[in-house]
Design an enzyme around this catalytic site. Sequence first.
Site, PDB file in Angstrom:
ATOM      1  N   THR A  95      25.394  42.469  39.078  1.00  0.00           N
ATOM      2  CA  THR A  95      24.406  43.263  38.351  1.00  0.00           C
ATOM      3  C   THR A  95      25.012  44.623  37.997  1.00  0.00           C
ATOM      4  OG1 THR A  95      23.510  44.458  40.258  1.00  0.00           O
ATOM      5  CG2 THR A  95      22.658  42.245  39.876  1.00  0.00           C
ATOM      6  N   LYS A 121      29.780  48.375  40.676  1.00  0.00           N
ATOM      7  CA  LYS A 121      30.379  49.541  41.333  1.00  0.00           C
ATOM      8  C   LYS A 121      29.356  50.367  42.130  1.00  0.00           C
ATOM      9  CE  LYS A 121      32.199  50.814  37.268  1.00  0.00           C
ATOM     10  NZ  LYS A 121      32.509  49.598  36.513  1.00  0.00           N
ATOM     11  N   GLU A 143      37.346  43.624  44.378  1.00  0.00           N
ATOM     12  CA  GLU A 143      38.518  43.733  43.509  1.00  0.00           C
ATOM     13  C   GLU A 143      38.151  44.074  42.062  1.00  0.00           C
ATOM     14  OE1 GLU A 143      42.121  42.907  44.553  1.00  0.00           O
ATOM     15  OE2 GLU A 143      41.919  44.389  42.980  1.00  0.00           O
ATOM     16  N   VAL A 146      37.510  47.854  40.069  1.00  0.00           N
ATOM     17  CA  VAL A 146      38.544  48.733  39.507  1.00  0.00           C
ATOM     18  C   VAL A 146      39.621  47.859  38.880  1.00  0.00           C
ATOM     19  CG1 VAL A 146      40.231  50.552  39.964  1.00  0.00           C
ATOM     20  CG2 VAL A 146      38.127  50.445  41.325  1.00  0.00           C
ATOM     21  N   GLU A 204      30.524  49.997  25.405  1.00  0.00           N
ATOM     22  CA  GLU A 204      29.119  49.615  25.433  1.00  0.00           C
ATOM     23  C   GLU A 204      28.403  50.228  24.228  1.00  0.00           C
ATOM     24  OE1 GLU A 204      27.759  47.678  27.865  1.00  0.00           O
ATOM     25  OE2 GLU A 204      29.788  47.480  28.651  1.00  0.00           O
ATOM     26  N   ASP A 215      31.884  56.667  34.588  1.00  0.00           N
ATOM     27  CA  ASP A 215      32.366  55.360  35.033  1.00  0.00           C
ATOM     28  C   ASP A 215      33.726  55.479  35.730  1.00  0.00           C
ATOM     29  OD1 ASP A 215      31.741  52.482  35.004  1.00  0.00           O
ATOM     30  OD2 ASP A 215      33.631  52.353  33.894  1.00  0.00           O
ATOM     31  N   LYS A 219      34.998  54.733  39.761  1.00  0.00           N
ATOM     32  CA  LYS A 219      36.186  53.981  40.180  1.00  0.00           C
ATOM     33  C   LYS A 219      37.075  54.837  41.086  1.00  0.00           C
ATOM     34  CE  LYS A 219      36.097  51.171  36.004  1.00  0.00           C
ATOM     35  NZ  LYS A 219      36.654  50.968  34.647  1.00  0.00           N
ATOM     36  N   GLY A 331      37.087  43.189  30.261  1.00  0.00           N
ATOM     37  CA  GLY A 331      36.789  41.881  29.680  1.00  0.00           C
ATOM     38  C   GLY A 331      36.139  40.988  30.706  1.00  0.00           C
TER      39      GLY A 331
END
Lengths: 360, 360
Positions: A95, A121, A143, A146, A204, A215, A219, A331
């Site tokens: 989600t 995240k 995994e 990031v 986006e 964002d 990370k 992707g």
Amino acid sequence: MKSDRSLDVVIVGLGRVGRALAKQIQKADSQLRIVGLADRGGLLYHERGLSASLVDEALSAKAEGSSIGICPSALPPIYRFSDLATSRTLFVDATAASGMAAGWCEVLASSGAAGVVLANKLPLCEAWSVSGPLFNHPRVRYEATVGAGLPILSTLRSLLATGDLVTRMRGALSGTLGYLVNQVSEGHAFSAALSDAIALGYAEPDPSADLGGRDVARKAVILSRAVGWPAELSDVERDGLVPDSDAYQGAPSADYSSADRKLKELFADADCDGIAIRYLAQITPERISVGLARIDLHDPFAALAGTENRIAIHTRRYPIHPLAIAGPGAGPETTAAGVLSDLIDLAEKSKLRGENPCPC
Amino acid sequence: MKSDRSLDVVIVGLGRVGRALAKQIQKADSQLRIVGLADRGGLLYHERGLSASLVDEALSAKAEGSSIGICPSALPPIYRFSDLATSRTLFVDATAASGMAAGWCEVLASSGAAGVVLANKLPLCEAWSVSGPLFNHPRVRYEATVGAGLPILSTLRSLLATGDLVTRMRGALSGTLGYLVNQVSEGHAFSAALSDAIALGYAEPDPSADLGGRDVARKAVILSRAVGWPAELSDVERDGLVPDSDAYQGAPSADYSSADRKLKELFADADCDGIAIRYLAQITPERISVGLARIDLHDPFAALAGTENRIAIHTRRYPIHPLAIAGPGAGPETTAAGVLSDLIDLAEKSKLRGENPCPC
């Protein structure tokens, strides 16, 4: 025979990553079977595994913008995933929802689920007091948060497990920002590059979290916490690619003419000075910064093309030339592959734990 | 308590890598304990673990050029390692010995050892009919044979496990050759660079396997076999950095004046053409070549410094921009860390298998 040894997967969230993952699990003749699919509107669940046709039905509904709730066999949405957990259950959070950390901690603590894999995240970026238990938990993996499918977090885990000590990290961690910076450095207007990025699916439709650096900041916090430095999101020194006041107006309707001018000037100056500009996260035990950085043209970060990500890990064993990992870091396919890799890793461990059930 | 759950490690070969590994295992408070140390001259073994002082004694003897055989508690050398194997035993081949593949296959087949970890490339490069069983065996790992501690082979395994398909690989896989090529491209004479490399410990005192490309050819064969292309060493199209006739005379006494001239000319021509030269392995399902390659200055391989290694992995998911891993790919500490990472991976799996012994 296969079903006796297989692990049960519940996928929560069926956006592009969740759907790509469901397809990859079906395709890989692995030890995994999908027992649950969940979104805000409903739950498909069967303890012996969902049929391929039921999974296809759900994926089609989601691809068309509906909820799982419209499938005839759907149950009401569930909010306590620990109710579904057995020692053979692996949960995936695909989600983009906030406030999930406590729930996943509960799943791990109360039910002894086989594991939790996060593509989301946000559970990892809540206050350290809430997110902390998810880091270094033997049955949690993340995994894909990031660098999508790039083996960044597994490499950090392996370095730490073998007694190495991370000293600092530097990363180009956003495909979107990488693309935009590359385009602007080649002379394109920022606003035109942004429209292209949205049209190409690199950004986006609402790119504010990317443009403002939020964002990347998330990370950076995840990387920092993963190596034992429990930073808070509020500790990150963050500069957006464009000022927050511009970034949060929402594209493409926003007026970026001021950003166009400023960035054009910035990159022209860099060109004159014979240096490159990249949007980087820089992480040390003391400080995390995220923003545009001027770097040498010979710096490997200057050579990044397209939407590539790159991380450079400096450790006690790699003090001068870092251990570096680079490649496309976005992707749905590669992100789902990162999740699947985590699932396989946890499954191998959990499966073996239950491999020789005591007959008595 | 710790000893009940720990796995037993037997290290065969105590050169620089074997010794660094023994120290790392002692330091890491892990689930591993050393039960055996072996070289051609003797064996130290105790089924409940060797004491720290005994390990130190053996390492000191080896560092001074003696055999383990001189330690008072040493046993005669052993040639059938399967005699030492239990389901809790992990073997490490840190030798440079040839002809070991069949023995390791026997260990795995007959005794069900917990695993075999190879730092030695040779068992993986014998005829495919002999080495084949070591590839894709769930209890065999060989991370350190290519790129020392860089996570190259684990990344390939993860890509394959998640359903990706490798299409080609390109690698700068020799720190020695990388250093020499860098020095020559900066105008130094090859023979002077070679003397420096030997003095700095980057090259072996007898650098013929490096200079002739045989060492890189072995790594290329390992990579090829690891992704499912069972090439033979004799299939590799190999050009040395200097002709075999020069390379095999043995440095530094060899006369490299002819190589000095030829390489100077080659690099001067490249400079005029605005391109770089690197010593690369190029691996496809059809063909493996190893030798000097002319590449674009913007190619990430052109930016490699010092003794850095780099691999670029093209797959179905990474078709244009490859997944790339780079960093120092040599040195006993990082090589030992690659071995230790393999041991931990196998130990986690094996330990769990026996974690809940049936009380009946």
